[in-house]
Design an enzyme around this catalytic site. Structure first.
Site, short mmCIF file in Angstrom:
data_model
loop_
_atom_site.label_atom_id
_atom_site.label_comp_id
_atom_site.label_asym_id
_atom_site.label_seq_id
_atom_site.Cartn_x
_atom_site.Cartn_y
_atom_site.Cartn_z
N SER A 182 0.96 -1.28 0.02
CA SER A 182 -0.05 -0.30 -0.33
C SER A 182 1.26 0.74 0.18
O SER A 182 0.67 2.08 -0.31
CB SER A 182 -1.55 0.09 1.55
OG SER A 182 -0.28 -0.09 2.55
N HIS A 210 -5.62 -2.98 -3.11
CA HIS A 210 -5.12 -2.08 -4.16
C HIS A 210 -4.73 -2.93 -5.06
O HIS A 210 -4.60 -2.34 -6.29
CB HIS A 210 -3.62 -1.22 -3.29
CG HIS A 210 -3.58 -0.52 -2.28
ND1 HIS A 210 -4.87 0.85 -2.90
CD2 HIS A 210 -3.45 -0.94 -1.64
CE1 HIS A 210 -3.88 1.23 -1.25
NE2 HIS A 210 -3.71 0.75 -0.19
N LYS A 242 -11.92 0.22 -2.03
CA LYS A 242 -11.11 1.63 -3.14
C LYS A 242 -11.56 1.27 -4.25
O LYS A 242 -12.51 1.87 -4.89
CB LYS A 242 -9.72 0.44 -2.86
CG LYS A 242 -9.33 0.35 -1.03
CD LYS A 242 -7.84 0.58 -0.78
CE LYS A 242 -7.73 1.55 0.82
NZ LYS A 242 -7.86 0.15 1.54
C1 PLP Z 1 -7.37 0.31 2.98
C2 PLP Z 1 -6.18 -1.08 3.06
C3 PLP Z 1 -7.18 -2.29 4.42
C4 PLP Z 1 -8.22 -1.86 4.96
O1 PLP Z 1 -9.76 -1.56 4.67
P1 PLP Z 1 -10.96 -0.81 5.46
O2 PLP Z 1 -11.80 -1.42 3.73
O3 PLP Z 1 -10.89 0.23 4.97
O4 PLP Z 1 -10.60 -1.27 6.47
C5 PLP Z 1 -6.44 -2.53 4.28
N1 PLP Z 1 -5.21 -3.62 3.76
C6 PLP Z 1 -4.78 -2.79 2.95
C7 PLP Z 1 -3.46 -2.82 1.83
C8 PLP Z 1 -5.90 -1.72 2.77
O5 PLP Z 1 -5.34 -0.33 2.11
#
Ligand code: PLP
Length: 392
Positions: A182, A210, A242
């Protein structure tokens, strides 16, 4: 910790230290919808910080699906999935997500954070070992802590090290990794991770927050991109907030894993189900993400454009073919100053500082979207080319 550590005086001193070290975090108030243009403080800013990679968060069809489902199902789910909160839209979405990633089953969670916590602690206990890439997302780090297994961390993508850690462990073994990292944007070496997990009788949980919707010809994520099937030893976690533009998350795996999660995952059992309208909105965005391949095409064109341009102006970018394009500046104050300069040009790029990233690797974290135009990326590159030079 003594009670004294929590007095207002102590907290104030701690906050002051963060401020002095350029590590203080602040929120911006955004008016209106998410998109490449966001309104902040009455100004239109060009945003390079959203995870809305396909531009679906405010898509009219997604909004309409949300509204008509809210009219039918109301707003709140009213209960957890195991009580009376599991509605037909949730169930249909689970089936569609399983089909999307090519797994036998999928299970919805309220957030990706909760999916990771709940999956790891349903599968592991203090008799097992969890293996973590050092650059894993905070939710995977916390998941390992919560499950009480012993934790072994390996240097980023160092599979030799992981192999020897696996060889020296007994009992249940679970390897945790981001699919797309990330903060760096690089991909996990999935094929080799799967091979290692097989060799050592371990399971592999991949957090593809992602990659989902972005990677692979149909947006199936890092697994589709690498040509690897989602089958044992793999367990896949994907998020909906996302590229899919809505909210929530899911875990995809074989029947036995999913049923185990339903029986044992505390972040699944003891929380309210997502609103059914969010599930319906996600079904709409999933259809768009799968069928409108032009979105991924645009996105990957913008990524190439940014990387070429950044190289030309001598920026320190990382090995990333994903929408996450870090520009490493080194010191937290350099990253912060750069973000401020961009901000003065009404361009929004976050400065990412320790402890989110390793020391001396503070950076601007540029994220690109299918809905950015070539001219907008050009505008960002132009602003970046005028930053004072610093060497990371
Ligand atoms: C955003 C993210 C999460 C968390 O997901 P949410 O649904 O926002 O809680 C978990 N792992 C990674 C790698 C992320 O980028």
């Amino acid at each position: 910790m003594t009670q004294g550590d929590l007095t207002d005086l102590q907290l104030r001193a701690q906050l002051e230290r963060a401020r002095v070290g350029h590590l203080y975090r602040r929120r911006e108030i955004v008016d209106g919808a998410q998109g490449v243009q966001v309104m902040i403080g009455g100004r239109a800013c060009l945003s390079f910080c959203s995870n809305d990679y396909l531009g679906l968060a405010n898509h009219p069809e997604v909004v309409k699906a949300f509204q008509s489902a809210a009219a039918q199902y109301g707003v709140g789910a009213g209960a957890s999935h195991l009580i009376s909160g599991h509605s037909r839209p949730h169930h249909a979405l689970e089936e569609e997500l399983a089909d999307f990633v090519g797994a036998p089953r999928a299970l919805l969670f309220s957030t990706g954070y909760m999916a990771n916590l709940g999956t790891v602690s349903a599968l592991m206990d203090r008799h097992g070992t969890v293996f973590e890439d050092k650059l894993n997302h905070a939710s995977l780090i916390d998941a390992a802590r919560l499950c009480q297994a012993s934790v072994k961390r390996y240097p980023h993508a160092d599979l030799n090290r992981l192999g020897s850690l696996l060889a020296n462990a007994d009992g249940k073994k679970l390897v945790l990794t981001d699919g797309v990292f990330s903060m760096d944007g690089d991909l996990a070496p999935l094929a080799r991770l799967i091979g290692l997990a097989r060799t050592h009788g371990a399971r592999l949980l991949v957090d593809d927050a992602h990659g989902m919707g972005v990677m692979g010809a149909h947006g199936g994520g890092s697994f589709e991109y690498c040509g690897q099937p989602v089958k044992p030893p793999v367990i896949l976690m994907g998020t909906l907030g996302k590229a899919l533009g809505t909210f929530g998350a899911f875990v995809a795996a074989e029947e036995e894993v999913i049923e185990t999660l339903i029986q044992r995952s505390r972040t699944y059992i003891y929380t309210t189900a997502l609103p059914a309208a969010v599930a319906e909105a996600t079904r709409a965005s999933l259809r768009l993400a799968r069928s409108e391949t032009w979105r991924r095409q645009n996105l990957h064109e913008r990524i190439d454009q940014f990387r070429c341009g950044a190289r030309e102006i001598g920026l320190c970018i990382m090995e990333s073919e994903t929408p996450i394009q870090p520009v490493v500046l080194g010191d937290p104050d350099a990253a912060l100053a750069a973000a401020l300069v961009l901000r003065q040009h009404d361009i929004l790029v976050p400065a990412i500082r320790p402890p989110t990233v390793p020391r001396h690797s503070a950076r601007l974290r540029v994220t690109l979207s299918a809905t950015h135009t070539a001219a907008q990326v050009e505008r960002l590159l132009d602003a970046l080319s005028h930053l004072p030079k610093s060497s990371p």
